[in-house]
Design a protein around this motif. Sequence first.
Motif, mmCIF file in Angstrom:
data_model
loop_
_atom_site.group_PDB
_atom_site.id
_atom_site.type_symbol
_atom_site.label_atom_id
_atom_site.label_comp_id
_atom_site.label_asym_id
_atom_site.label_seq_id
_atom_site.Cartn_x
_atom_site.Cartn_y
_atom_site.Cartn_z
ATOM 1 N N UNK A 196 34.030 -5.189 -12.689
ATOM 2 C CA UNK A 196 34.483 -4.846 -14.037
ATOM 3 C C UNK A 196 34.678 -3.342 -14.117
ATOM 4 N N UNK A 197 35.733 -2.954 -14.817
ATOM 5 C CA UNK A 197 36.064 -1.543 -14.986
ATOM 6 C C UNK A 197 36.237 -1.269 -16.474
ATOM 7 N N UNK A 198 35.614 -0.179 -16.932
ATOM 8 C CA UNK A 198 35.791 0.249 -18.318
ATOM 9 C C UNK A 198 37.092 1.049 -18.383
ATOM 10 N N UNK A 199 38.094 0.470 -19.029
ATOM 11 C CA UNK A 199 39.382 1.136 -19.212
ATOM 12 C C UNK A 199 39.373 1.775 -20.593
ATOM 13 N N UNK A 200 39.530 3.088 -20.621
ATOM 14 C CA UNK A 200 39.544 3.809 -21.890
ATOM 15 C C UNK A 200 40.946 4.336 -22.153
ATOM 16 N N UNK A 201 41.490 3.940 -23.291
ATOM 17 C CA UNK A 201 42.781 4.440 -23.760
ATOM 18 C C UNK A 201 42.514 5.298 -24.989
ATOM 19 N N UNK A 202 43.552 5.973 -25.478
ATOM 20 C CA UNK A 202 43.346 6.941 -26.558
ATOM 21 C C UNK A 202 44.264 6.685 -27.745
ATOM 22 N N UNK A 241 41.080 6.741 -18.798
ATOM 23 C CA UNK A 241 39.944 6.992 -17.913
ATOM 24 C C UNK A 241 39.405 5.643 -17.466
ATOM 25 N N UNK A 242 38.758 5.640 -16.302
ATOM 26 C CA UNK A 242 38.188 4.437 -15.710
ATOM 27 C C UNK A 242 36.755 4.716 -15.310
ATOM 28 N N UNK A 243 35.943 3.683 -15.374
ATOM 29 C CA UNK A 243 34.541 3.815 -15.005
ATOM 30 C C UNK A 243 34.027 2.432 -14.627
ATOM 31 N N UNK A 244 33.290 2.302 -13.527
ATOM 32 C CA UNK A 244 32.712 0.990 -13.229
ATOM 33 C C UNK A 244 31.732 0.605 -14.335
#
Length: 127
Positions: free
Chosen positions: A13-19, A60-63
């Motif tokens: 799983x990846x935390x996908x952050x949009x703005x 941005x991406x983050x596990x």
Amino acid sequence: MDNPFGPAGTANYVMLTTFRKNGSPVATPVWAALDDGKLYVWTVTDSWKVKRIRRDPAVTLQPCNATGKPRGAVIDGTARVLDAAGSERVRGLIKRKYSVQGWLIVTGSVLRRGRQGTVGIEIAAGR
């Protein structure tokens, strides 16, 4: 295989952050598959994250885990929404990475929404 995303490139799983327009971040845990040095995400076509990416490709991406709890470093990326052929390729990548569960979810979604109901997103590392 080239992986410029580090642990985010291989995480389940990846935390996908949009703005948003005002710059505030919106994070969503998603499935993602690494291929040829880029990360591919599959989502509903009319989701807000797709609308935000079309307006501003910076992400941005983050596990993370399935509930979105972060588990690693944040990586900057640039996203783009794919066309029908690219989205079909992403469906295949998701099915391959997530095995039976991926096949069931993707196939069920195609039956429920049709092929136009979901879209692939390609993410390159960096901005």
